[in-house]
Scaffold this motif. Sequence first.
Motif, PDB file in Angstrom:
ATOM      1  N   MET A   1     -13.156 -25.883 -39.563  1.00 15.64           N
ATOM      2  CA  MET A   1     -12.533 -24.576 -39.406  1.00 15.64           C
ATOM      3  C   MET A   1     -12.956 -23.673 -40.558  1.00 15.64           C
ATOM      4  O   MET A   1     -13.236 -24.136 -41.651  1.00 15.64           O
ATOM      5  CB  MET A   1     -11.014 -24.712 -39.362  1.00 15.64           C
ATOM      6  CG  MET A   1     -10.333 -23.390 -39.089  1.00 15.64           C
ATOM      7  SD  MET A   1      -8.635 -23.502 -38.549  1.00 15.64           S
ATOM      8  CE  MET A   1      -7.795 -23.515 -40.093  1.00 15.64           C
ATOM      9  N   CYS A   2     -12.983 -22.420 -40.318  1.00 19.59           N
ATOM     10  CA  CYS A   2     -13.389 -21.444 -41.321  1.00 19.59           C
ATOM     11  C   CYS A   2     -12.191 -21.005 -42.152  1.00 19.59           C
ATOM     12  O   CYS A   2     -11.052 -21.301 -41.830  1.00 19.59           O
ATOM     13  CB  CYS A   2     -14.009 -20.239 -40.630  1.00 19.59           C
ATOM     14  SG  CYS A   2     -12.852 -19.425 -39.513  1.00 19.59           S
ATOM     15  N   THR A   3     -12.478 -20.271 -43.198  1.00 21.43           N
ATOM     16  CA  THR A   3     -11.425 -19.666 -44.005  1.00 21.43           C
ATOM     17  C   THR A   3     -11.552 -18.153 -43.877  1.00 21.43           C
ATOM     18  O   THR A   3     -12.595 -17.623 -43.497  1.00 21.43           O
ATOM     19  CB  THR A   3     -11.570 -20.070 -45.487  1.00 21.43           C
ATOM     20  OG1 THR A   3     -12.867 -19.680 -45.944  1.00 21.43           O
ATOM     21  CG2 THR A   3     -11.387 -21.570 -45.651  1.00 21.43           C
ATOM     22  N   ALA A   4     -10.483 -17.452 -44.196  1.00 20.81           N
ATOM     23  CA  ALA A   4     -10.493 -15.994 -44.095  1.00 20.81           C
ATOM     24  C   ALA A   4     -11.581 -15.418 -45.002  1.00 20.81           C
ATOM     25  O   ALA A   4     -11.822 -15.918 -46.095  1.00 20.81           O
ATOM     26  CB  ALA A   4      -9.134 -15.437 -44.487  1.00 20.81           C
ATOM     27  N   THR A   5     -12.226 -14.382 -44.541  1.00 19.10           N
ATOM     28  CA  THR A   5     -13.291 -13.747 -45.309  1.00 19.10           C
ATOM     29  C   THR A   5     -13.043 -12.250 -45.396  1.00 19.10           C
ATOM     30  O   THR A   5     -12.099 -11.731 -44.818  1.00 19.10           O
ATOM     31  CB  THR A   5     -14.669 -13.964 -44.634  1.00 19.10           C
ATOM     32  OG1 THR A   5     -14.691 -13.221 -43.407  1.00 19.10           O
ATOM     33  CG2 THR A   5     -14.935 -15.423 -44.362  1.00 19.10           C
ATOM     34  N   CYS A  58     -11.579 -15.676 -38.696  1.00 15.33           N
ATOM     35  CA  CYS A  58     -12.203 -15.582 -40.026  1.00 15.33           C
ATOM     36  C   CYS A  58     -12.758 -14.202 -40.348  1.00 15.33           C
ATOM     37  O   CYS A  58     -13.596 -14.076 -41.241  1.00 15.33           O
ATOM     38  CB  CYS A  58     -13.284 -16.647 -40.198  1.00 15.33           C
ATOM     39  SG  CYS A  58     -12.648 -18.300 -39.927  1.00 15.33           S
ATOM     40  N   GLN A  60     -11.684 -10.247 -41.460  1.00 18.17           N
ATOM     41  CA  GLN A  60     -10.584  -9.473 -42.031  1.00 18.17           C
ATOM     42  C   GLN A  60     -10.119  -8.373 -41.079  1.00 18.17           C
ATOM     43  O   GLN A  60      -8.930  -8.142 -40.912  1.00 18.17           O
ATOM     44  CB  GLN A  60     -11.020  -8.864 -43.369  1.00 18.17           C
ATOM     45  CG  GLN A  60      -9.933  -8.101 -44.065  1.00 18.17           C
ATOM     46  CD  GLN A  60     -10.402  -7.535 -45.395  1.00 18.17           C
ATOM     47  OE1 GLN A  60     -11.592  -7.526 -45.700  1.00 18.17           O
ATOM     48  NE2 GLN A  60      -9.466  -7.074 -46.189  1.00 18.17           N
ATOM     49  N   TYR A 114      -5.143 -20.352 -37.202  1.00 19.00           N
ATOM     50  CA  TYR A 114      -6.483 -19.851 -37.500  1.00 19.00           C
ATOM     51  C   TYR A 114      -6.387 -18.514 -38.231  1.00 19.00           C
ATOM     52  O   TYR A 114      -5.515 -17.699 -37.930  1.00 19.00           O
ATOM     53  CB  TYR A 114      -7.295 -19.648 -36.222  1.00 19.00           C
ATOM     54  CG  TYR A 114      -7.535 -20.907 -35.428  1.00 19.00           C
ATOM     55  CD1 TYR A 114      -7.784 -22.130 -36.049  1.00 19.00           C
ATOM     56  CD2 TYR A 114      -7.517 -20.876 -34.052  1.00 19.00           C
ATOM     57  CE1 TYR A 114      -8.006 -23.274 -35.313  1.00 19.00           C
ATOM     58  CE2 TYR A 114      -7.743 -22.025 -33.298  1.00 19.00           C
ATOM     59  CZ  TYR A 114      -7.983 -23.220 -33.935  1.00 19.00           C
ATOM     60  OH  TYR A 114      -8.201 -24.352 -33.205  1.00 19.00           O
ATOM     61  N   PRO A 115      -7.304 -18.256 -39.161  1.00 17.08           N
ATOM     62  CA  PRO A 115      -7.319 -16.942 -39.818  1.00 17.08           C
ATOM     63  C   PRO A 115      -7.765 -15.873 -38.809  1.00 17.08           C
ATOM     64  O   PRO A 115      -8.873 -15.928 -38.297  1.00 17.08           O
ATOM     65  CB  PRO A 115      -8.348 -17.096 -40.938  1.00 17.08           C
ATOM     66  CG  PRO A 115      -8.815 -18.512 -40.926  1.00 17.08           C
ATOM     67  CD  PRO A 115      -8.309 -19.159 -39.696  1.00 17.08           C
TER      68      PRO A 115
END
Length: 164
Positions: A1-5, A58, A60, A114-115
Amino acid sequence: MCTATDRNVVIALGNPLLCDDSAALIVLRLLRERTRSQRTDFVENYSSGMDLLPELMCHQRAIVMDAVRTGHNDPGAWVEFSLKDLDHTRQARLVDTHGMNLATVVQTGLRFGYPMPEQLTILGIEGRDFTSFQEHPSENIMERLPEIVDRLERILCEWERNDE
Protein backbone atom coordinates in the motif's frame (compact mmCIF):
# COMPACT_ATOMS: atom_id res chain seq x y z
CA MET A 1 0.00 0.00 0.00
CA CYS A 2 1.13 3.54 -0.63
CA THR A 3 1.47 6.41 1.79
CA ALA A 4 0.00 9.89 1.43
CA THR A 5 2.02 12.16 -0.82
CA ASP A 6 2.03 15.78 -1.93
CA ARG A 7 1.10 14.74 -5.48
CA ASN A 8 -2.07 15.82 -7.22
CA VAL A 9 -4.05 13.90 -9.83
CA VAL A 10 -6.38 14.91 -12.65
CA ILE A 11 -8.62 12.06 -13.78
CA ALA A 12 -10.72 12.20 -16.93
CA LEU A 13 -13.57 9.72 -17.34
CA GLY A 14 -15.12 8.87 -20.67
CA ASN A 15 -15.22 6.84 -23.81
CA PRO A 16 -12.86 8.10 -26.53
CA LEU A 17 -15.14 6.73 -29.28
CA LEU A 18 -18.51 8.16 -28.20
CA CYS A 19 -18.77 11.77 -29.34
CA ASP A 20 -19.49 14.04 -26.33
CA ASP A 21 -18.43 11.35 -23.84
CA SER A 22 -14.85 12.03 -24.93
CA ALA A 23 -14.92 15.69 -23.78
CA ALA A 24 -13.12 15.18 -20.46
CA LEU A 25 -10.46 13.03 -22.13
CA ILE A 26 -9.73 15.81 -24.64
CA VAL A 27 -9.57 18.39 -21.83
CA LEU A 28 -7.08 16.20 -19.96
CA ARG A 29 -4.83 15.88 -23.02
CA LEU A 30 -4.89 19.64 -23.62
CA LEU A 31 -4.18 20.34 -19.94
CA ARG A 32 -1.30 17.85 -19.85
CA GLU A 33 0.30 19.62 -22.84
CA ARG A 34 0.00 23.06 -21.22
CA THR A 35 0.77 22.47 -17.58
CA ARG A 36 4.22 22.69 -16.09
CA SER A 37 3.30 20.94 -12.87
CA GLN A 38 5.83 18.36 -11.73
CA ARG A 39 3.56 17.16 -8.92
CA THR A 40 0.47 16.30 -10.97
CA ASP A 41 -0.43 12.94 -12.45
CA PHE A 42 -2.79 12.80 -15.43
CA VAL A 43 -5.00 9.74 -15.81
CA GLU A 44 -7.46 8.68 -18.50
CA ASN A 45 -10.07 6.27 -17.12
CA TYR A 46 -12.46 4.45 -19.43
CA SER A 47 -14.36 2.43 -16.84
CA SER A 48 -14.90 4.38 -13.54
CA GLY A 49 -16.46 2.56 -10.60
CA MET A 50 -14.10 0.82 -8.21
CA ASP A 51 -11.32 1.23 -10.81
CA LEU A 52 -11.02 4.82 -9.58
CA LEU A 53 -9.84 3.79 -6.13
CA PRO A 54 -6.16 3.12 -6.94
CA GLU A 55 -6.02 6.25 -9.11
CA LEU A 56 -7.26 8.44 -6.25
CA MET A 57 -5.24 6.80 -3.50
CA CYS A 58 -2.11 8.49 -2.21
CA HIS A 59 -2.84 11.86 -3.82
CA GLN A 60 -3.20 15.01 -1.77
CA ARG A 61 -5.70 16.62 -4.14
CA ALA A 62 -7.72 15.39 -7.10
CA ILE A 63 -9.80 16.68 -9.97
CA VAL A 64 -12.24 14.20 -11.50
CA MET A 65 -14.04 15.24 -14.66
CA ASP A 66 -16.61 13.62 -16.89
CA ALA A 67 -19.17 14.47 -19.52
CA VAL A 68 -22.70 14.64 -18.11
CA ARG A 69 -26.20 15.08 -19.44
CA THR A 70 -28.35 17.11 -17.08
CA GLY A 71 -30.48 18.82 -19.70
CA HIS A 72 -30.18 22.03 -17.66
CA ASN A 73 -27.20 23.56 -19.47
CA ASP A 74 -26.09 24.25 -23.01
CA PRO A 75 -23.64 21.73 -24.48
CA GLY A 76 -20.12 22.60 -23.40
CA ALA A 77 -21.19 24.34 -20.21
CA TRP A 78 -19.37 23.03 -17.18
CA VAL A 79 -20.28 22.70 -13.54
CA GLU A 80 -17.75 22.49 -10.74
CA PHE A 81 -18.55 21.04 -7.33
CA SER A 82 -17.05 19.13 -4.41
CA LEU A 83 -17.43 15.64 -3.04
CA LYS A 84 -19.57 17.03 -0.22
CA ASP A 85 -22.16 17.94 -2.87
CA LEU A 86 -22.44 14.20 -3.61
CA ASP A 87 -22.88 13.00 -0.02
CA HIS A 88 -26.52 12.15 -0.66
CA THR A 89 -25.54 9.82 -3.53
CA ARG A 90 -23.44 7.36 -1.51
CA GLN A 91 -24.67 3.82 -1.85
CA ALA A 92 -25.66 2.14 1.38
CA ARG A 93 -25.18 -1.41 0.08
CA LEU A 94 -22.44 -2.47 -2.27
CA VAL A 95 -23.73 -4.91 -4.83
CA ASP A 96 -21.94 -3.95 -8.02
CA THR A 97 -18.42 -2.57 -7.58
CA HIS A 98 -18.31 -1.55 -11.26
CA GLY A 99 -21.40 0.60 -10.81
CA MET A 100 -20.07 2.48 -7.78
CA ASN A 101 -20.36 6.23 -7.96
CA LEU A 102 -17.53 8.56 -6.97
CA ALA A 103 -18.83 9.29 -3.47
CA THR A 104 -19.03 5.58 -2.69
CA VAL A 105 -15.55 4.89 -4.09
CA VAL A 106 -14.01 7.58 -1.86
CA GLN A 107 -15.99 6.43 1.19
CA THR A 108 -14.89 2.84 0.56
CA GLY A 109 -11.24 3.90 0.32
CA LEU A 110 -11.51 5.81 3.60
CA ARG A 111 -13.16 2.84 5.35
CA PHE A 112 -10.33 0.59 4.21
CA GLY A 113 -7.85 3.11 5.62
CA TYR A 114 -6.36 4.12 2.28
CA PRO A 115 -4.88 7.62 1.95
CA MET A 116 -7.47 9.53 -0.08
CA PRO A 117 -7.35 13.10 -1.44
CA GLU A 118 -7.89 15.82 1.15
CA GLN A 119 -9.46 17.95 -1.55
CA LEU A 120 -11.53 16.70 -4.48
CA THR A 121 -12.89 18.91 -7.24
CA ILE A 122 -15.47 17.43 -9.60
CA LEU A 123 -16.09 18.93 -13.00
CA GLY A 124 -19.05 17.94 -15.19
CA ILE A 125 -19.08 18.95 -18.86
CA GLU A 126 -22.57 19.12 -20.36
CA GLY A 127 -22.97 16.94 -23.42
CA ARG A 128 -25.85 15.90 -25.66
CA ASP A 129 -24.64 13.12 -27.98
CA PHE A 130 -23.44 10.05 -26.11
CA THR A 131 -24.29 7.48 -28.79
CA SER A 132 -22.63 8.55 -32.06
CA PHE A 133 -19.32 6.88 -32.82
CA GLN A 134 -16.99 9.82 -33.24
CA GLU A 135 -13.56 10.51 -31.72
CA HIS A 136 -14.26 14.16 -30.91
CA PRO A 137 -17.07 15.93 -29.09
CA SER A 138 -19.66 17.99 -30.93
CA GLU A 139 -18.43 21.29 -32.37
CA ASN A 140 -20.21 23.45 -29.78
CA ILE A 141 -18.51 21.47 -27.02
CA MET A 142 -15.08 21.62 -28.68
CA GLU A 143 -15.38 25.43 -28.73
CA ARG A 144 -15.81 25.53 -24.93
CA LEU A 145 -12.98 23.16 -23.99
CA PRO A 146 -10.21 25.81 -23.90
CA GLU A 147 -12.02 27.73 -21.13
CA ILE A 148 -12.27 24.50 -19.11
CA VAL A 149 -8.54 23.90 -19.58
CA ASP A 150 -7.88 27.48 -18.41
CA ARG A 151 -9.96 26.90 -15.27
CA LEU A 152 -8.19 23.64 -14.44
CA GLU A 153 -4.80 25.20 -15.02
CA ARG A 154 -5.72 27.94 -12.51
CA ILE A 155 -6.73 25.31 -9.96
CA LEU A 156 -3.41 23.45 -10.36
CA CYS A 157 -1.43 26.71 -10.07
CA GLU A 158 -3.35 27.64 -6.92
CA TRP A 159 -2.62 24.24 -5.38
CA GLU A 160 1.09 24.59 -6.12
CA ARG A 161 1.17 28.13 -4.67
CA ASN A 162 -0.49 26.84 -1.48
CA ASP A 163 2.21 24.18 -1.16
CA GLU A 164 5.10 26.65 -1.29
